[in-house]
Design a protein around this motif. Structure first.
Motif, PDB file in Angstrom:
ATOM      1  N   ALA A 169       0.828  -1.209   0.000  1.00 19.14           N
ATOM      2  CA  ALA A 169       0.000   0.000   0.000  1.00 19.14           C
ATOM      3  C   ALA A 169       0.865   1.263   0.000  1.00 19.14           C
ATOM      4  N   ILE A 170       1.912   1.265   0.804  1.00 20.13           N
ATOM      5  CA  ILE A 170       2.815   2.419   0.860  1.00 20.13           C
ATOM      6  C   ILE A 170       3.473   2.640  -0.500  1.00 20.13           C
ATOM      7  N   LEU A 171       3.973   1.571  -1.091  1.00 23.74           N
ATOM      8  CA  LEU A 171       4.647   1.671  -2.390  1.00 23.74           C
ATOM      9  C   LEU A 171       3.680   2.121  -3.488  1.00 23.74           C
ATOM     10  N   ALA A 214       1.585   9.045  -6.322  1.00 25.09           N
ATOM     11  CA  ALA A 214       2.020  10.429  -6.103  1.00 25.09           C
ATOM     12  C   ALA A 214       3.029  10.856  -7.172  1.00 25.09           C
ATOM     13  N   LEU A 215       3.937   9.961  -7.532  1.00 23.92           N
ATOM     14  CA  LEU A 215       4.915  10.283  -8.577  1.00 23.92           C
ATOM     15  C   LEU A 215       4.230  10.477  -9.932  1.00 23.92           C
ATOM     16  N   ILE A 216       3.259   9.634 -10.227  1.00 24.51           N
ATOM     17  CA  ILE A 216       2.519   9.766 -11.485  1.00 24.51           C
ATOM     18  C   ILE A 216       1.757  11.087 -11.505  1.00 24.51           C
ATOM     19  N   ARG A 232      14.891  12.271 -11.538  1.00 21.82           N
ATOM     20  CA  ARG A 232      15.175  11.568 -10.279  1.00 21.82           C
ATOM     21  C   ARG A 232      13.969  10.749  -9.839  1.00 21.82           C
ATOM     22  N   GLU A 233      12.794  11.307 -10.062  1.00 21.70           N
ATOM     23  CA  GLU A 233      11.575  10.579  -9.703  1.00 21.70           C
ATOM     24  C   GLU A 233      11.397   9.345 -10.581  1.00 21.70           C
ATOM     25  N   LYS A 234      11.861   9.394 -11.821  1.00 19.60           N
ATOM     26  CA  LYS A 234      11.809   8.224 -12.699  1.00 19.60           C
ATOM     27  C   LYS A 234      12.672   7.108 -12.120  1.00 19.60           C
ATOM     28  N   PHE A 235      13.836   7.475 -11.616  1.00 20.25           N
ATOM     29  CA  PHE A 235      14.723   6.503 -10.982  1.00 20.25           C
ATOM     30  C   PHE A 235      14.037   5.892  -9.761  1.00 20.25           C
TER      31      PHE A 235
END
Length: 122
Positions: free
Chosen positions: A11-13, A19-21, A61-64
């Motif tokens: 759930a956390i992941l 959020a990143l999307i 960085r978020e892609k990484f």
């Protein structure tokens, strides 16, 4: 690792992935467009372009991070989540709570960082 803990980490992941999307979509919708007002003033245009480039670096960085999250979710599916990729020992629960996408235990991560520091000095 217990089933309830696995569900919690999943759930956390998944929340982090969402959020990143969301941030990536926001960048596409707003940060990629220069204001027509900025095009007439060179300083404003340069500032806008700088901020746009900064946003793109952050998204890189978020892609990484997204790749690490995807790998962690795949490990949950495979039943190998929480196992260090280097020494194959269990990653401490405290480490996973701090960084659920962590692929290495703290000892292996520290060793990796020391090795990177040596190469950075050369």
């Amino acid at each position: 690792m217990k089933e309830a803990q696995m569900k919690k980490f999943r759930a956390i992941l998944e929340d982090r992935r969402k959020a990143l999307i969301h941030q990536a979509k926001k960048t596409l919708e707003s940060d990629m467009v220069l204001s027509p007002d900025d095009r007439f003033d060179e300083v404003d245009q340069a500032s806008s372009e700088y901020m746009q480039a900064f946003s793109f670096r952050l998204r890189g960085r978020e892609k990484f991070l997204m790749d690490k999250i995807q790998l962690a979710l795949r490990k949950i599916d495979e039943g190998t989540y929480g196992t260090c990729e280097e020494c194959e020992e269990m990653i401490a629960l405290k480490r996973l709570q701090a960084r659920p996408e962590a692929p290495l235990c703290i000892q292996c991560k520290e060793a990796q960082e020391k090795e990177e520091a040596v190469y950075a000095e050369e």
